[in-house]
Design an enzyme around this catalytic site. Structure first.
Site, PDB file in Angstrom:
ATOM      1  N   GLU A 104     -11.757   4.366   8.599  1.00  0.00           N
ATOM      2  CA  GLU A 104     -12.146   3.013   8.183  1.00  0.00           C
ATOM      3  C   GLU A 104     -10.958   2.053   8.131  1.00  0.00           C
ATOM      4  OE1 GLU A 104     -14.872   1.280   4.632  1.00  0.00           O
ATOM      5  OE2 GLU A 104     -15.584   3.122   5.593  1.00  0.00           O
ATOM      6  N   GLN A 107       0.827  -1.199   0.000  1.00  0.00           N
ATOM      7  CA  GLN A 107       0.000   0.000   0.000  1.00  0.00           C
ATOM      8  C   GLN A 107       0.867   1.257   0.000  1.00  0.00           C
ATOM      9  OE1 GLN A 107      -2.976  -0.641  -1.016  1.00  0.00           O
ATOM     10  NE2 GLN A 107      -4.248  -0.080   0.722  1.00  0.00           N
ATOM     11  N   HIS A 162      -9.850  -3.352  11.478  1.00  0.00           N
ATOM     12  CA  HIS A 162      -8.808  -4.356  11.236  1.00  0.00           C
ATOM     13  C   HIS A 162      -7.840  -4.501  12.415  1.00  0.00           C
ATOM     14  CE1 HIS A 162     -10.262  -4.214   7.216  1.00  0.00           C
ATOM     15  NE2 HIS A 162      -9.519  -3.210   6.780  1.00  0.00           N
ATOM     16  N   ALA A 217      -0.598   0.053  13.884  1.00  0.00           N
ATOM     17  CA  ALA A 217      -1.395   0.906  14.763  1.00  0.00           C
ATOM     18  C   ALA A 217      -1.052   0.679  16.228  1.00  0.00           C
ATOM     19  CB  ALA A 217      -2.882   0.642  14.525  1.00  0.00           C
TER      20      ALA A 217
END
Length: 278
Positions: A153, A110, A157, A136
């Site tokens: 969003e 990504q 996850h 994160a």
């Protein structure tokens, strides 16, 4: 300085690696413009035929709704956790004029796409935009490095919301603000809700999305020392528009259309959670 006595960076979960790795998910027909979110459809006429411009606007408007919750952002240092292709980072630079924007994502593929997509912007604005790999739950940044932390969003996850909340509190300066937009269960019988979501939605069945009540996030933010923790449902302006867009591509009884179904059954909702570091 970045603390050096923490555990190694968490491993990427297989479902996340597979979904965001081999192919660019933003190229799927249900997404447009490089964004990957359900969209915020307030102000878009859902009774008229929807086109790609409406879809892109809905995704941009979701970012704008999140930014409004932590305004002002001009001359602020902004971190986006789970930046994906970095479209939100670029939009923030153009519209909110922060001092600098850091997009962080756990997936190297990504980040590679983000750097390629925004190569011109990276060159035009040296020092004001960067893309960094990190989890994160273990952010590679110094204490109090940012004025604003947002995540759009992606939190569905994150395997460890407590660690995410603690890291958010650590990298925010005193007085800094955080805003997280994502979908969570509404509370109640967690086991039953999880089973229902796994039966109706592929992303919960394959482990990409994790079924948890929104209170797991708000409790984690409070426990991390953040204050003014607030939660707001964005569901009325997310689910109907998302389903209207999906109706162009999927039959009413297909799995993708079940997002509106579980919202109407009060099992899943879309939330905006905000907090501040004292």
């Amino acid at each position: 300085m970045v603390p050096d006595d923490r555990n190694p960076s968490p491993a990427m979960r297989p479902a996340v690696r597979e979904t965001y790795g081999p192919a660019d998910l933003s190229g799927e027909p249900i997404f447009a413009g490089g964004f990957i979110n359900f969209g915020y459809w307030r102000g878009i006429d859902l009774n008229a035929p929807l086109d790609e411009a409406d879809r892109i606007r809905s995704q941009q408007d979701l970012y704008r709704r999140v930014w409004d919750a932590v305004a002002p952002m001009d001359r602020q240092r902004l971190l986006e956790v789970g930046c994906g292709l970095g479209m939100g980072c670029a939009l923030a630079l153009h519209e909110r004029h922060p001092a600098g924007v850091t997009g962080m994502d756990i997936h190297s593929a990504q980040l590679g796409r983000a750097r390629k997509t925004h190569a011109a912007l990276l060159e035009q604005m040296p020092g004001r935009l960067r893309f960094v790999q990190g989890a994160a739950e273990l952010m590679p940044f110094a204490d109090a490095e940012f004025d604003v932390v947002v995540s759009v969003e992606a939190a569905q996850h994150f395997p460890d919301l407590e660690a995410f909340a603690a890291e958010t509190a650590r990298v925010l300066r005193p007085g800094g603000r955080a805003a997280i937009a994502s979908f969570f269960t509404t509370g109640g019988d967690a086991s039953h809700q999880g089973l229902t979501l796994s039966r109706l939605l592929d992303t919960f069945a394959n482990g990409l999305d994790i079924a948890r009540p929104v209170t797991d996030l708000t409790d984690a933010l409070t426990a991390s020392g953040l204050s003014r923790v607030r939660v707001e449902s964005l569901g009325p302006h997310v689910w109907a528009g998302w389903d209207a867009w999906l109706s162009r591509l999927y039959a009413p009884d297909s799995w993708a259309r079940n997002f509106l179904r579980v919202y109407e059954q009060r099992i899943l909702d879309y939330y905006l959670v905000t907090a501040r570091r004292p």
